[in-house]
Design a protein around this motif. Structure first.
Motif, short mmCIF file in Angstrom:
data_model
loop_
_atom_site.label_atom_id
_atom_site.label_comp_id
_atom_site.label_asym_id
_atom_site.label_seq_id
_atom_site.Cartn_x
_atom_site.Cartn_y
_atom_site.Cartn_z
N ARG A 94 12.46 -1.31 -2.06
CA ARG A 94 11.37 -1.33 -3.02
C ARG A 94 10.04 -1.03 -2.34
O ARG A 94 9.92 -1.09 -1.12
N LEU A 95 9.01 -0.78 -3.13
CA LEU A 95 7.71 -0.43 -2.56
C LEU A 95 7.11 -1.61 -1.80
O LEU A 95 6.28 -1.43 -0.92
N VAL A 96 7.51 -2.85 -2.15
CA VAL A 96 6.99 -4.01 -1.41
C VAL A 96 7.42 -3.93 0.05
O VAL A 96 6.67 -4.38 0.94
N THR A 97 8.57 -3.34 0.32
CA THR A 97 9.04 -3.18 1.69
C THR A 97 8.47 -1.92 2.32
O THR A 97 8.04 -1.92 3.48
N GLN A 98 8.42 -0.83 1.53
CA GLN A 98 7.82 0.42 2.02
C GLN A 98 6.37 0.17 2.46
O GLN A 98 5.87 0.80 3.38
N ASN A 99 5.70 -0.80 1.80
CA ASN A 99 4.31 -1.13 2.11
C ASN A 99 4.16 -1.69 3.54
O ASN A 99 3.05 -1.73 4.08
N LEU A 100 5.26 -2.13 4.14
CA LEU A 100 5.22 -2.66 5.51
C LEU A 100 5.56 -1.61 6.55
O LEU A 100 5.08 -1.67 7.69
#
Lengths: 134, 233
Positions: A2-8
């Motif tokens: 998800r984008l919450v992980t891509q954000n890292l």
């Protein structure tokens, strides 16, 4: 993923990381660009959790999320997190859906600095480096 | 948190975790030992009693079959990310997540653990990871593998790290943790069961004494003993 992980995630290639920091505090190898294959994005509505939405908001790299959302054409985010956002249920819901409900299943993550492509298969990004990249 | 007694909470969580399948092709060089459901349940409920799980961002380093990641999600973690260097283990993890209908609530990343942590930490803003939970290699096959995991975890700069280590290495690791800028204490002693996963094991079942280390950026609160009691042990 998800984008919450891509954000890292950021590029792991050593030569790229070593040259990514800019004098004005920027970081050129971040965020990795989400490039889905045809049909490679999956949307799954998850139950909204206001507590999680509030705690995640200050932890997101907002500029990176805004860039990714624009590249994907899924949301037009304001330049800054608006004042009072943590008590704006509508805003929290939209951010929550953006970071938790869009899954990259098949495609690539592209480094905007060195161009390295990290393939994503069955939702799992492969960040392993070759020997000459470490 | 529901009103169930600590014993009942352990029992319920253990029941969920008992369906987590072990490594389909365990690799000795990576020291891939299955974390027992009972152990994982106790670790996560202890972390939960410190407020380090529910609603938090939790990263499981060297997640293997995703036992600890699944336990974290079952305890209400807001964001759970499992990182592992082994494709076969990640396939096992994905299959475990699907079986528990958690595949949309836990993200898996195929990466060398140290490289993942250091690259994430290079970003201009801190990652905002609250909790790292890890059952690292004990360093018996590759000397220093346990310390390398702790260093990687510390590079992410989480508020708290939970890590399992052989009790025999306690004094050494507590010292290393201080050097990494963390306050560390052993918050539980456990027996880590070693099933006959590898052909060289002579005995069908043995166990090794392990510590659950808790590393915090702030000095540990005096309430640790009470919290451990609340977690059911």
């Amino acid at each position: 993923m998800r984008l919450v992980t891509q954000n890292l995630l950021t590029c792991q290639v050593k030569a790229c990381m070593d040259t990514a920091a800019t004098p004005d505090g920027g970081f050129l190898s971040y965020p990795l660009k989400v490039v889905p294959d045809a049909g490679g994005l999956k949307q799954v509505a998850s139950p909204f959790d206001e507590g999680v939405a509030k705690s995640i908001l200050p932890r997101l790299d907002w500029a990176a999320l805004r860039k990714t959302a624009a590249e994907l054409g899924v949301a037009a985010l304001p330049e800054e997190v608006p004042a009072g956002a943590e008590s704006d249920a509508g805003f929290l819901r939209s951010v929550y859906a953006l970071v938790f409900d869009i899954h990259l299943e098949e495609g690539n993550l592209l480094c905007p600095h060195c161009g390295r492509a990290y393939p994503v298969r069955k939702g799992v990004p492969n960040m392993l480096l070759r020997d000459d990249e470490m | 948190m529901d009103a169930a007694t600590p014993q009942l909470r352990v029992k319920r969580l253990r029941a969920v975790l008992q369906s987590v399948r072990p490594f389909s092709s365990p690799k000795i060089e990576l020291e891939q030992y299955h974390t027992a459901a009972d152990l994982a349940a106790r670790i996560l409920l202890l972390a939960q009693s410190h407020g380090d799980v529910a609603g938090r961002t939790v990263v499981d380093l060297g997640c293997g079959t995703a036992m600890l990641a699944i336990a974290a999600r079952a305890c209400g973690a807001g964001v759970v990310i499992g990182v592992d260097t082994d494709a076969d283990a990640l396939a096992d993890a994905a299959s475990n997540l699907r079986a528990l209908e958690m595949e949309d609530g836990v993200d898996l990343v195929h990466s060398e653990v140290g490289s993942f942590c250091r690259s994430v930490a290079k970003r201009p803003r801190p990652a905002g990871v609250h909790t790292v939970i890890t059952n690292p290699p004990f360093g018996t096959r590759t000397a220093g593998a346990d310390v390398a995991f702790l260093e990687a975890a510390a590079a992410l700069q989480p508020q708290v790290i939970y890590s399992l280590h052989k009790t025999s290495t306690r004094a050494f690791l507590l010292g290393r943790a201080e050097e990494m800028g963390y306050h560390a204490e052993a918050v539980a002693e456990m027996a880590f069961p070693l099933p006959k996963a590898y052909a060289f094991h002579r005995k069908s079942e043995g166990s090794v004494a392990v510590d659950l280390l808790r590393l915090t950026r702030e000095p540990p609160a005096a309430a640790t003993a009470a919290a451990a009691a609340a977690a059911g042990e």
